[in-house]
Write a protein that holds these residues in place. Structure first.
Motif, PDB file in Angstrom:
ATOM      1  N   ASP A 173       3.428 -38.901  15.642  1.00  0.00           N
ATOM      2  CA  ASP A 173       4.220 -39.992  16.218  1.00  0.00           C
ATOM      3  C   ASP A 173       3.330 -40.795  17.156  1.00  0.00           C
ATOM      4  O   ASP A 173       2.966 -40.326  18.226  1.00  0.00           O
ATOM      5  CB  ASP A 173       5.426 -39.422  16.966  1.00  0.00           C
ATOM      6  CG  ASP A 173       6.350 -40.500  17.508  1.00  0.00           C
ATOM      7  OD1 ASP A 173       6.027 -41.696  17.395  1.00  0.00           O
ATOM      8  OD2 ASP A 173       7.402 -40.131  18.054  1.00  0.00           O
ATOM      9  N   THR A 174       2.986 -42.001  16.732  1.00  0.00           N
ATOM     10  CA  THR A 174       2.131 -42.866  17.550  1.00  0.00           C
ATOM     11  C   THR A 174       2.931 -43.899  18.333  1.00  0.00           C
ATOM     12  O   THR A 174       2.354 -44.753  18.986  1.00  0.00           O
ATOM     13  CB  THR A 174       1.110 -43.606  16.661  1.00  0.00           C
ATOM     14  OG1 THR A 174       1.831 -44.456  15.755  1.00  0.00           O
ATOM     15  CG2 THR A 174       0.237 -42.635  15.897  1.00  0.00           C
ATOM     16  N   GLY A 175       4.243 -43.848  18.227  1.00  0.00           N
ATOM     17  CA  GLY A 175       5.072 -44.864  18.871  1.00  0.00           C
ATOM     18  C   GLY A 175       5.206 -46.116  18.025  1.00  0.00           C
ATOM     19  O   GLY A 175       5.627 -47.163  18.511  1.00  0.00           O
ATOM     20  N   CYS A 176       4.858 -46.037  16.759  1.00  0.00           N
ATOM     21  CA  CYS A 176       4.866 -47.182  15.836  1.00  0.00           C
ATOM     22  C   CYS A 176       6.229 -47.882  15.835  1.00  0.00           C
ATOM     23  O   CYS A 176       7.267 -47.235  15.768  1.00  0.00           O
ATOM     24  CB  CYS A 176       4.518 -46.694  14.434  1.00  0.00           C
ATOM     25  SG  CYS A 176       4.649 -47.952  13.158  1.00  0.00           S
ATOM     26  N   VAL A 177       6.199 -49.203  15.881  1.00  0.00           N
ATOM     27  CA  VAL A 177       7.430 -49.992  15.873  1.00  0.00           C
ATOM     28  C   VAL A 177       8.173 -49.866  14.539  1.00  0.00           C
ATOM     29  O   VAL A 177       9.378 -50.048  14.484  1.00  0.00           O
ATOM     30  CB  VAL A 177       7.156 -51.475  16.228  1.00  0.00           C
ATOM     31  CG1 VAL A 177       6.401 -52.180  15.108  1.00  0.00           C
ATOM     32  CG2 VAL A 177       8.432 -52.206  16.574  1.00  0.00           C
ATOM     33  N   CYS A 180       7.995 -46.954  12.214  1.00  0.00           N
ATOM     34  CA  CYS A 180       8.463 -45.634  11.772  1.00  0.00           C
ATOM     35  C   CYS A 180       8.696 -44.610  12.876  1.00  0.00           C
ATOM     36  O   CYS A 180       9.271 -43.562  12.614  1.00  0.00           O
ATOM     37  CB  CYS A 180       7.484 -45.056  10.764  1.00  0.00           C
ATOM     38  SG  CYS A 180       5.852 -44.695  11.456  1.00  0.00           S
ATOM     39  N   SER A 181       8.249 -44.866  14.079  1.00  0.00           N
ATOM     40  CA  SER A 181       8.350 -43.841  15.115  1.00  0.00           C
ATOM     41  C   SER A 181       9.802 -43.563  15.512  1.00  0.00           C
ATOM     42  O   SER A 181      10.528 -44.478  15.886  1.00  0.00           O
ATOM     43  CB  SER A 181       7.576 -44.270  16.360  1.00  0.00           C
ATOM     44  OG  SER A 181       7.855 -43.379  17.431  1.00  0.00           O
ATOM     45  N   PRO A 182      10.205 -42.301  15.470  1.00  0.00           N
ATOM     46  CA  PRO A 182      11.548 -41.971  15.957  1.00  0.00           C
ATOM     47  C   PRO A 182      11.657 -42.069  17.478  1.00  0.00           C
ATOM     48  O   PRO A 182      12.757 -42.122  18.020  1.00  0.00           O
ATOM     49  CB  PRO A 182      11.763 -40.541  15.464  1.00  0.00           C
ATOM     50  CG  PRO A 182      10.399 -39.987  15.243  1.00  0.00           C
ATOM     51  CD  PRO A 182       9.509 -41.147  14.910  1.00  0.00           C
ATOM     52  N   SER A 183      10.514 -42.119  18.176  1.00  0.00           N
ATOM     53  CA  SER A 183      10.560 -42.157  19.642  1.00  0.00           C
ATOM     54  C   SER A 183      10.474 -43.570  20.214  1.00  0.00           C
ATOM     55  O   SER A 183      10.618 -43.738  21.416  1.00  0.00           O
ATOM     56  CB  SER A 183       9.418 -41.305  20.217  1.00  0.00           C
ATOM     57  OG  SER A 183       8.163 -41.905  19.942  1.00  0.00           O
ATOM     58  N   ASN A 184      10.242 -44.572  19.380  1.00  0.00           N
ATOM     59  CA  ASN A 184      10.155 -45.943  19.885  1.00  0.00           C
ATOM     60  C   ASN A 184      11.571 -46.491  20.058  1.00  0.00           C
ATOM     61  O   ASN A 184      12.290 -46.687  19.073  1.00  0.00           O
ATOM     62  CB  ASN A 184       9.348 -46.815  18.922  1.00  0.00           C
ATOM     63  CG  ASN A 184       9.089 -48.199  19.474  1.00  0.00           C
ATOM     64  OD1 ASN A 184       9.929 -48.787  20.135  1.00  0.00           O
ATOM     65  ND2 ASN A 184       7.911 -48.724  19.191  1.00  0.00           N
ATOM     66  N   PRO A 185      12.001 -46.763  21.292  1.00  0.00           N
ATOM     67  CA  PRO A 185      13.397 -47.154  21.515  1.00  0.00           C
ATOM     68  C   PRO A 185      13.782 -48.495  20.893  1.00  0.00           C
ATOM     69  O   PRO A 185      14.965 -48.740  20.673  1.00  0.00           O
ATOM     70  CB  PRO A 185      13.524 -47.192  23.040  1.00  0.00           C
ATOM     71  CG  PRO A 185      12.132 -47.341  23.538  1.00  0.00           C
ATOM     72  CD  PRO A 185      11.240 -46.685  22.537  1.00  0.00           C
ATOM     73  N   VAL A 186      12.831 -49.363  20.607  1.00  0.00           N
ATOM     74  CA  VAL A 186      13.157 -50.660  20.001  1.00  0.00           C
ATOM     75  C   VAL A 186      12.646 -50.760  18.568  1.00  0.00           C
ATOM     76  O   VAL A 186      12.672 -51.832  17.964  1.00  0.00           O
ATOM     77  CB  VAL A 186      12.613 -51.839  20.847  1.00  0.00           C
ATOM     78  CG1 VAL A 186      13.281 -51.880  22.209  1.00  0.00           C
ATOM     79  CG2 VAL A 186      11.102 -51.762  20.978  1.00  0.00           C
ATOM     80  N   GLY A 187      12.186 -49.644  18.000  1.00  0.00           N
ATOM     81  CA  GLY A 187      11.620 -49.650  16.658  1.00  0.00           C
ATOM     82  C   GLY A 187      12.670 -49.622  15.567  1.00  0.00           C
ATOM     83  O   GLY A 187      13.874 -49.509  15.826  1.00  0.00           O
ATOM     84  N   LEU A 188      12.184 -49.708  14.324  1.00  0.00           N
ATOM     85  CA  LEU A 188      13.071 -49.689  13.168  1.00  0.00           C
ATOM     86  C   LEU A 188      13.466 -48.272  12.753  1.00  0.00           C
ATOM     87  O   LEU A 188      14.460 -48.088  12.062  1.00  0.00           O
ATOM     88  CB  LEU A 188      12.404 -50.388  11.971  1.00  0.00           C
ATOM     89  CG  LEU A 188      11.968 -51.836  12.170  1.00  0.00           C
ATOM     90  CD1 LEU A 188      11.427 -52.392  10.855  1.00  0.00           C
ATOM     91  CD2 LEU A 188      13.099 -52.697  12.690  1.00  0.00           C
ATOM     92  N   VAL A 230      -3.733 -37.751  18.339  1.00  0.00           N
ATOM     93  CA  VAL A 230      -2.850 -38.914  18.208  1.00  0.00           C
ATOM     94  C   VAL A 230      -2.000 -38.962  19.455  1.00  0.00           C
ATOM     95  O   VAL A 230      -1.316 -38.006  19.793  1.00  0.00           O
ATOM     96  CB  VAL A 230      -1.967 -38.804  16.951  1.00  0.00           C
ATOM     97  CG1 VAL A 230      -1.005 -39.965  16.895  1.00  0.00           C
ATOM     98  CG2 VAL A 230      -2.815 -38.750  15.696  1.00  0.00           C
ATOM     99  N   SER A 231      -2.088 -40.069  20.168  1.00  0.00           N
ATOM    100  CA  SER A 231      -1.278 -40.202  21.380  1.00  0.00           C
ATOM    101  C   SER A 231      -0.152 -41.187  21.140  1.00  0.00           C
ATOM    102  O   SER A 231      -0.270 -42.091  20.328  1.00  0.00           O
ATOM    103  CB  SER A 231      -2.152 -40.682  22.553  1.00  0.00           C
ATOM    104  OG  SER A 231      -2.637 -41.970  22.287  1.00  0.00           O
ATOM    105  N   SER A 232       0.913 -40.985  21.833  1.00  0.00           N
ATOM    106  CA  SER A 232       2.071 -41.849  21.725  1.00  0.00           C
ATOM    107  C   SER A 232       2.387 -42.445  23.080  1.00  0.00           C
ATOM    108  O   SER A 232       2.471 -41.726  24.074  1.00  0.00           O
ATOM    109  CB  SER A 232       3.281 -41.064  21.213  1.00  0.00           C
ATOM    110  OG  SER A 232       4.426 -41.865  21.261  1.00  0.00           O
ATOM    111  N   PRO A 233       2.560 -43.776  23.105  1.00  0.00           N
ATOM    112  CA  PRO A 233       2.941 -44.397  24.372  1.00  0.00           C
ATOM    113  C   PRO A 233       4.391 -44.145  24.723  1.00  0.00           C
ATOM    114  O   PRO A 233       4.815 -44.411  25.823  1.00  0.00           O
ATOM    115  CB  PRO A 233       2.683 -45.882  24.113  1.00  0.00           C
ATOM    116  CG  PRO A 233       2.850 -46.036  22.637  1.00  0.00           C
ATOM    117  CD  PRO A 233       2.369 -44.729  22.047  1.00  0.00           C
ATOM    118  N   ALA A 234       5.153 -43.643  23.767  1.00  0.00           N
ATOM    119  CA  ALA A 234       6.587 -43.448  23.987  1.00  0.00           C
ATOM    120  C   ALA A 234       6.840 -42.207  24.829  1.00  0.00           C
ATOM    121  O   ALA A 234       6.081 -41.324  24.943  1.00  0.00           O
ATOM    122  CB  ALA A 234       7.299 -43.324  22.655  1.00  0.00           C
TER     123      ALA A 234
END
Length: 156
Positions: A22-26, A28-36, A152-156
């Motif tokens: 999980d990289t915080g991708c807009v 596919c990331s499940p942790s990105n609060p504004v992602g798809l 792999v780091s995640s900003p989320a």
């Protein structure tokens, strides 16, 4: 030429797939609060999925923003590389054709497949977005395999 990772086994068909990191991708990331929060499935040699864009992804009156559709085409294309070949891919180019307006509130079907692996540096992946069988947008892209980072780091 094939870009398949050595010893790679295809994931099972017909089950929900997510990247194992999980990289915080807009896209596919499940942790990105504004992602798809896109989820993928393998059906034979195609990666597919369903998505219904939220109202805040509005472009023109009643339509999904073209940039959101481009994001979906790009994300599913990279997912096809990952889930069909076992490698991480980055986008080198992405040519998009918007066939007709994509209205908000519609469930969309996305399909991506590898069309060419003959170039020594990239593979070509095609993708489409449709609603009830009517194609709304298509893409063809060149995708370059990259080695995964050690961490792999995640900003989320």
């Amino acid at each position: 030429m094939t870009f398949a990772a050595t010893g790679y086994s295809l994931p099972p068909g017909g089950v929900d797939l997510r990247f194992p990191f999980d990289t915080g991708c807009v896209g596919c990331s499940p942790s990105n609060p504004v992602g798809l929060h896109l989820v993928f499935r393998r059906e034979g040699s195609v990666v597919t999925g369903q998505y219904q864009p939220a109202d805040h992804f509005r472009g023109g009156p009643g339509a999904v923003h073209g940039g959101v559709l481009a994001l979906m085409l790009d994300e599913y294309s990279c997912a096809a590389g990952y889930f069909l070949l076992g490698r991480i891919f980055v986008t080198g180019s992405l040519n998009i054709r918007y066939e007709r307006p994509t209205h908000l509130g519609l469930p969309l079907t996305v399909r991506a497949w590898i069309t060419d692996q003959t170039h020594p540096k990239y593979c070509v992946i095609d993708c489409s977005i449709a609603h009830e069988g009517k194609v709304l947008a298509t893409s063809t892209g060149r995708f370059f395999p990259v080695e995964p980072p050690a961490v792999v780091s995640s900003p989320a």
